[in-house]
Scaffold this motif. Structure first.
Motif, mmCIF file in Angstrom:
data_model
loop_
_atom_site.group_PDB
_atom_site.id
_atom_site.type_symbol
_atom_site.label_atom_id
_atom_site.label_comp_id
_atom_site.label_asym_id
_atom_site.label_seq_id
_atom_site.Cartn_x
_atom_site.Cartn_y
_atom_site.Cartn_z
ATOM 1 N N ARG A 32 0.841 -1.213 0.000
ATOM 2 C CA ARG A 32 0.000 0.000 0.000
ATOM 3 C C ARG A 32 0.868 1.252 0.000
ATOM 4 N NH1 ARG A 32 -3.820 0.505 5.061
ATOM 5 N NH2 ARG A 32 -1.819 0.154 6.077
ATOM 6 N N LYS A 33 1.941 1.251 0.784
ATOM 7 C CA LYS A 33 2.808 2.427 0.892
ATOM 8 C C LYS A 33 3.442 2.792 -0.449
ATOM 9 C CE LYS A 33 6.972 4.114 3.259
ATOM 10 N NZ LYS A 33 7.790 4.248 2.048
ATOM 11 N N ILE A 34 3.734 1.785 -1.278
ATOM 12 C CA ILE A 34 4.362 2.049 -2.573
ATOM 13 C C ILE A 34 3.520 3.031 -3.386
ATOM 14 C CG2 ILE A 34 5.111 1.012 -4.751
ATOM 15 C CD1 ILE A 34 6.876 0.230 -2.418
ATOM 16 N N PHE A 35 2.211 2.805 -3.425
ATOM 17 C CA PHE A 35 1.352 3.658 -4.240
ATOM 18 C C PHE A 35 0.943 4.943 -3.522
ATOM 19 C CE2 PHE A 35 1.197 -0.217 -6.648
ATOM 20 C CZ PHE A 35 1.201 0.259 -7.952
ATOM 21 N N VAL A 36 0.891 4.903 -2.203
ATOM 22 C CA VAL A 36 0.685 6.149 -1.463
ATOM 23 C C VAL A 36 1.865 7.084 -1.708
ATOM 24 C CG1 VAL A 36 0.554 7.158 0.850
ATOM 25 C CG2 VAL A 36 -0.778 5.112 0.315
ATOM 26 N N ASP A 37 3.077 6.537 -1.682
ATOM 27 C CA ASP A 37 4.281 7.342 -1.930
ATOM 28 C C ASP A 37 4.310 7.879 -3.353
ATOM 29 O OD1 ASP A 37 5.198 6.990 0.629
ATOM 30 O OD2 ASP A 37 6.553 5.346 0.150
ATOM 31 N N LEU A 38 3.896 7.067 -4.321
ATOM 32 C CA LEU A 38 3.875 7.524 -5.710
ATOM 33 C C LEU A 38 2.929 8.704 -5.869
ATOM 34 C CD1 LEU A 38 4.422 7.416 -8.723
ATOM 35 C CD2 LEU A 38 2.811 5.501 -8.912
ATOM 36 N N ARG A 39 1.772 8.637 -5.257
ATOM 37 C CA ARG A 39 0.802 9.740 -5.349
ATOM 38 C C ARG A 39 1.362 11.007 -4.697
ATOM 39 N NH1 ARG A 39 -5.626 9.457 -3.693
ATOM 40 N NH2 ARG A 39 -6.138 11.628 -4.198
ATOM 41 N N HIS A 40 1.968 10.855 -3.532
ATOM 42 C CA HIS A 40 2.548 12.023 -2.847
ATOM 43 C C HIS A 40 3.692 12.626 -3.655
ATOM 44 C CE1 HIS A 40 0.987 10.560 1.344
ATOM 45 N NE2 HIS A 40 0.049 11.110 0.592
ATOM 46 N N ARG A 41 4.522 11.746 -4.233
ATOM 47 C CA ARG A 41 5.656 12.245 -5.008
ATOM 48 C C ARG A 41 5.185 12.981 -6.263
ATOM 49 N NH1 ARG A 41 10.143 14.855 -5.357
ATOM 50 N NH2 ARG A 41 11.537 14.216 -7.048
ATOM 51 N N MET A 42 4.138 12.479 -6.914
ATOM 52 C CA MET A 42 3.600 13.159 -8.089
ATOM 53 C C MET A 42 3.045 14.526 -7.708
ATOM 54 S SD MET A 42 3.052 13.240 -11.359
ATOM 55 C CE MET A 42 2.998 11.610 -12.129
ATOM 56 N N ASN A 43 2.336 14.592 -6.581
ATOM 57 C CA ASN A 43 1.811 15.886 -6.135
ATOM 58 C C ASN A 43 2.940 16.881 -5.886
ATOM 59 O OD1 ASN A 43 -0.846 15.049 -6.226
ATOM 60 N ND2 ASN A 43 -0.907 14.418 -4.084
ATOM 61 N N GLU A 44 4.067 16.367 -5.359
ATOM 62 C CA GLU A 44 5.187 17.239 -5.046
ATOM 63 C C GLU A 44 5.966 17.634 -6.296
ATOM 64 O OE1 GLU A 44 8.717 17.152 -1.749
ATOM 65 O OE2 GLU A 44 8.673 15.489 -3.173
#
Length: 419
Positions: free
Chosen positions: A315-327
């Motif tokens: 789950r963290k892998i895709f949560v991190d991807l979403r946060h990184r894209m936002n950033e």
């Protein structure tokens, strides 16, 4: 007329904000790479009916799965009634779709019943999330902000259902002699209480409509964005077997050049990065998965690496991807950049190498997210761009290069075991 004008203004503002959010996400999608072609539409429709509408994977946890499925199906029915409310607000009418006869009665009755059921289930979900020790609701990626987001979304849904019931109660009280539609729950409440809810019809209508508009514009920034994206995500999911990982075209091209010395090398072709280091390297499918992820934790709950104490949480892998894209996506659109990357700054090498590629996470995901595909692409980057891999793998790579096999033996000595 004043009500129509006010409603039209509110609706236009709502649509304007939502369209702005969509174009923002569209700009982020443009930063990603192509994925597989969308083919075999019939198979995709079948999977969508089974997994998305049928909620087949949700039922692997029978009790909570059944409750979630009823909430989902109820939302679909209530959405039809909400469309009528929007139309009524625009034209200044009341119960505009009543001409549909028995079909209208079924929709209104179902919506009334589902509103009550969903309200009860939402209360239970809030209690469960707040007071029960559910392991999959924990993890480093489940921050206080994430928990607040989940609670806020549940309250939104709860008040949506409550306002709909209040509106129905007011409507029945004001039209007791000529009620259009059937409202089993609301009618019973009026019979049991003997109260006149007529004064609440208008306020119930406005509260329900405004909650719909606010919630619709809150969702793109919430973990509950899956309300919009879960069905498209299932439809667009990869139809290949879970264990089949796509080959990199750049590697295939290099191998063909090695095998055919006479092949011409195209110097004009841009050299791409091997694997995934940051958001520019992921496919649109990876990013869509990150947006659609319900963060339910079913993937992490069945991950053998996580169960045995490793740092990996699918789950963290895709949560991190979403946060990184936002950033970083926001920075790129401004013509800026930073020194961070998805690997290491968000996802550690330890997490990437902990994956056993068993695909339990992908098998369990209720919206067909493929976690191992992204993890394998990050491994490809580490190995092929940085030659960074655990010592055991590096030794194996060296043996394959030198001996043509993973073992540290000369090809001439391979048959000695038979002797």
């Amino acid at each position: 007329m004043i009500k129509q004008t006010l409603f039209t203004v509110v609706l236009l503002i709502t649509l304007g904000v939502f369209v702005w959010s969509v174009f923002r996400l569209r700009a982020f999608f443009k930063l990603t790479k192509p994925a597989y072609p969308i083919k075999n539409i019939s198979a995709r429709i079948t999977r969508t009916l089974n997994v998305a509408f049928g909620q087949s994977k949700i039922f692997r946890k029978p009790v909570i799965g059944f409750m979630h499925a009823l909430v989902f199906w109820g939302f679909l029915v209530i959405t039809l009634g909400s469309i009528e409310m929007v139309f009524d607000g625009l034209v200044g009418s009341d119960r505009s779709f009543a001409f549909m006869g028995i079909f209208y009665d079924v929709i209104m009755a179902s919506g009334d019943v589902f509103a009550f059921i969903i309200l009860v289930f939402i209360i239970l979900f809030i209690i469960r999330r707040s007071f029960m020790n559910i392991s999959r609701f924990k993890g480093v990626e489940v921050t206080p902000k994430t928990n607040l987001d989940a609670q806020l979304s549940l309250y939104f849904i709860g008040f949506l259902m409550l306002s709909l019931l209040v509106f129905n109660l007011g409507y029945i009280s004001n039209h007791s002699n000529e009620v259009l539609g059937v409202y089993p729950v609301s009618s019973k409440i009026i019979q049991w209480t003997s109260m006149d809810f007529g004064a609440l019809q208008e306020s119930g209508w406005w509260v329900h409509i405004l909650l719909i508009f606010v919630f619709a514009n809150y969702l793109p920034y919430s973990k509950h964005f899956h309300v919009f994206l879960s069905i498209p995500n299932v439809f667009l999911s990869n139809l290949e077997p879970l264990t089949k990982y796509p080959n990199l075209e750049s590697i295939t091209r290099e191998v063909k050049l090695m095998l055919d010395p006479e092949a011409a090398y195209d110097e004009s072709e841009e050299v791409t990065r091997f694997g995934v280091k940051d958001i520019e390297d992921v496919t649109w499918r990876n990013y869509m998965d990150s947006l659609a992820c319900t963060q339910c934790g079913r993937c992490t709950d069945v991950c053998p690496a996580n169960i045995t104490g490793k740092r990996l949480s699918p789950r963290k892998i895709f949560v991190d991807l979403r946060h990184r894209m936002n950033e970083k996506g926001t920075l790129i659109l401004k013509g800026e950049d930073d020194t961070k990357s998805l690997i290491r700054d968000y996802i550690s090498e330890e997490e990437i190498w902990a994956c056993t590629s068993c695909n339990a996470c992908a098998q369990e995901c209720p919206i067909e997210i493929s976690h191992p595909n992204l993890i394998m692409d990050m491994r490809r980057y580490l190995v092929m761009e940085e030659a960074s891999a655990p010592a055991g793998l590096n030794a194996m790579f060296a043996n394959i290069e030198n001996n043509g096999a993973p073992w540290q033996y000369s090809p001439e000595d391979r048959m000695k075991w038979a002797e």
